[in-house]
Scaffold this active site. Structure first.
Site, PDB file in Angstrom:
ATOM      1  N   LYS A   1      26.226   2.600  -4.948  1.00 15.94           N
ATOM      2  CA  LYS A   1      26.785   1.324  -4.449  1.00 15.94           C
ATOM      3  C   LYS A   1      26.535   1.161  -2.950  1.00 15.94           C
ATOM      4  CE  LYS A   1      30.469   0.986  -7.882  1.00 15.94           C
ATOM      5  NZ  LYS A   1      30.553   2.374  -8.388  1.00 15.94           N
TER       6      LYS A   1
ATOM      7  N   ASP B   1      25.236  -1.749   3.426  1.00 13.57           N
ATOM      8  CA  ASP B   1      25.100  -1.500   4.862  1.00 13.57           C
ATOM      9  C   ASP B   1      24.161  -2.557   5.423  1.00 13.57           C
ATOM     10  OD1 ASP B   1      25.014  -0.178   7.424  1.00 13.57           O
ATOM     11  OD2 ASP B   1      25.468   1.701   6.407  1.00 13.57           O
TER      12      ASP B   1
ATOM     13  N   THR C   1      19.320  -0.021   7.198  1.00 12.00           N
ATOM     14  CA  THR C   1      19.883   1.241   6.706  1.00 12.00           C
ATOM     15  C   THR C   1      19.733   1.346   5.193  1.00 12.00           C
ATOM     16  OG1 THR C   1      21.407   1.242   8.563  1.00 12.00           O
ATOM     17  CG2 THR C   1      21.978   2.663   6.718  1.00 12.00           C
TER      18      THR C   1
ATOM     19  N   THR D   1      35.101  -3.600 -11.037  1.00  9.78           N
ATOM     20  CA  THR D   1      35.985  -3.853 -12.186  1.00  9.78           C
ATOM     21  C   THR D   1      37.439  -3.470 -11.891  1.00  9.78           C
ATOM     22  OG1 THR D   1      35.145  -1.760 -13.041  1.00  9.78           O
ATOM     23  CG2 THR D   1      34.260  -3.739 -14.015  1.00  9.78           C
TER      24      THR D   1
ATOM     25  N   GLY E   1      33.499   6.481 -18.303  1.00  7.15           N
ATOM     26  CA  GLY E   1      33.779   7.733 -17.605  1.00  7.15           C
ATOM     27  C   GLY E   1      34.911   8.488 -18.260  1.00  7.15           C
TER      28      GLY E   1
HETATM   29  O1  C5P Z   1      36.501   6.338 -15.898  1.00  5.64           O
HETATM   30  P1  C5P Z   1      35.934   4.975 -15.982  1.00  5.64           P
HETATM   31  O2  C5P Z   1      35.361   4.633 -17.344  1.00  5.64           O
HETATM   32  O3  C5P Z   1      36.870   3.891 -15.468  1.00  5.64           O
HETATM   33  O4  C5P Z   1      34.686   5.027 -14.990  1.00  5.64           O
HETATM   34  C1  C5P Z   1      33.924   3.907 -14.657  1.00  5.64           C
HETATM   35  C2  C5P Z   1      32.778   4.312 -13.790  1.00  5.64           C
HETATM   36  O5  C5P Z   1      32.016   3.153 -13.490  1.00  5.64           O
HETATM   37  C3  C5P Z   1      33.178   4.940 -12.473  1.00  5.64           C
HETATM   38  O6  C5P Z   1      32.231   5.969 -12.190  1.00  5.64           O
HETATM   39  C4  C5P Z   1      33.058   3.817 -11.474  1.00  5.64           C
HETATM   40  O7  C5P Z   1      32.656   4.282 -10.203  1.00  5.64           O
HETATM   41  C5  C5P Z   1      31.955   2.965 -12.081  1.00  5.64           C
HETATM   42  N1  C5P Z   1      31.977   1.540 -11.760  1.00  5.64           N
HETATM   43  C6  C5P Z   1      33.058   0.737 -12.015  1.00  5.64           C
HETATM   44  N2  C5P Z   1      33.041  -0.592 -11.676  1.00  5.64           N
HETATM   45  C7  C5P Z   1      31.960  -1.120 -11.102  1.00  5.64           C
HETATM   46  C8  C5P Z   1      30.839  -0.323 -10.862  1.00  5.64           C
HETATM   47  C9  C5P Z   1      30.873   1.020 -11.212  1.00  5.64           C
HETATM   48  O8  C5P Z   1      34.051   1.206 -12.586  1.00  5.64           O
HETATM   49  N3  C5P Z   1      31.912  -2.413 -10.821  1.00  5.64           N
END
Ligand code: C5P
Length: 231
Positions: free
Chosen positions: A64, A67, A71, A115, A205
């Protein structure tokens, strides 16, 4: 794309050894993995990407980036030979363009609105029009700049497909099987719902990582994805 490959498991773990153990437990069941900030901040993150790619897995580097353009461009140039397939940057002015200028073979995914963010959170920041309007505006700009794909919640997926068709990759985190704890996620949906709404990939996750049987949890999600894709 085979339904099995539409599940991205987030390796949100404190060190590469723990990530390797989870990948080994999941075996052939999971093909695409997400390496995020926690793991990328550890020693051995690069080697982990090589190890995953060497086992035939695809890697989404979810860093993500956000910057100034110079960069971001230099960081993406340093990452383009990492072996990853996808890299995320925030869908902010200048960021997507800078990433695209240096991407090489990487696909650049633009994160619209996290999210974990709600309408009320945005209202407190002075944006009264709600999440969907901000996702729409950022998606339009990111795709106009040439982003390969977008990250948004499943709740905005149908709107994004209506506006922009299928010419971009749509990745939806915030996936929760029925009854699972939302934790810090605020715009959640089931995996099947996300696919039915137009997502290409769902990111999961904790519901896999913390399951008593992670492989069974991943396979249940994939079965749900396959059912939704067949409808
Ligand atoms: O544990 P969980 O299913 O909530 O993990 C969601 C993963 O998706 C995390 O690694 C989080 O950093 C990533 N993520 C997110 N929302 C976003 C982009 C990435 O939850 N908009």
């Amino acid at each position: 794309m085979p339904p099995r490959e539409r599940l991205i498991v987030a390796l949100d773990l404190p060190e590469p050894e723990a990530a390797r153990r989870l990948v080994e437990r999941l075996g052939e069941a999971v093909v695409v993995y997400k390496v995020g900030l926690e793991l990328y901040a550890t020693r051995g993150a690069r080697e982990l990407t090589d190890w995953l790619v060497g086992r035939g897995k695809r890697v989404f580097l979810d860093l993500k980036l956000c910057d100034i353009p110079e960069t971001v461009r230099r960081a993406v140039a340093a990452l383009r030979d990492s072996g990853a397939s996808f890299l995320s940057v925030h869908a902010q002015p200048g960021c997507v363009e800078a990433a695209l200028a240096a991407k090489g073979e990487l696909s650049i995914l633009a994160v619209t609105v996290l999210t974990s963010v709600s309408d009320a959170d945005l209202a407190r920041e002075g944006w009264p029009r709600g999440v969907e309007a901000l996702v729409a505006a950022r998606a339009r700009a990111a795709l106009a700049a040439g982003a390969d794909g977008l990250v948004a919640s499943a709740r905005e997926a149908a709107m994004l497909r209506r506006s922009h068709g299928r010419r971009f990759v749509l990745v939806t985190p915030g996936i929760r099987p029925c009854g699972a704890a939302a934790g810090d996620q605020k715009r959640t949906a089931g995996a099947g719902e996300a696919i039915a709404a137009g997502a290409d990939y769902v990111v999961v996750g904790r519901p896999v990582r913390d399951a008593p049987d992670p492989r069974a949890a991943a396979e249940a999600l994939q079965a749900e994805i396959a059912r939704a894709a067949a409808r």
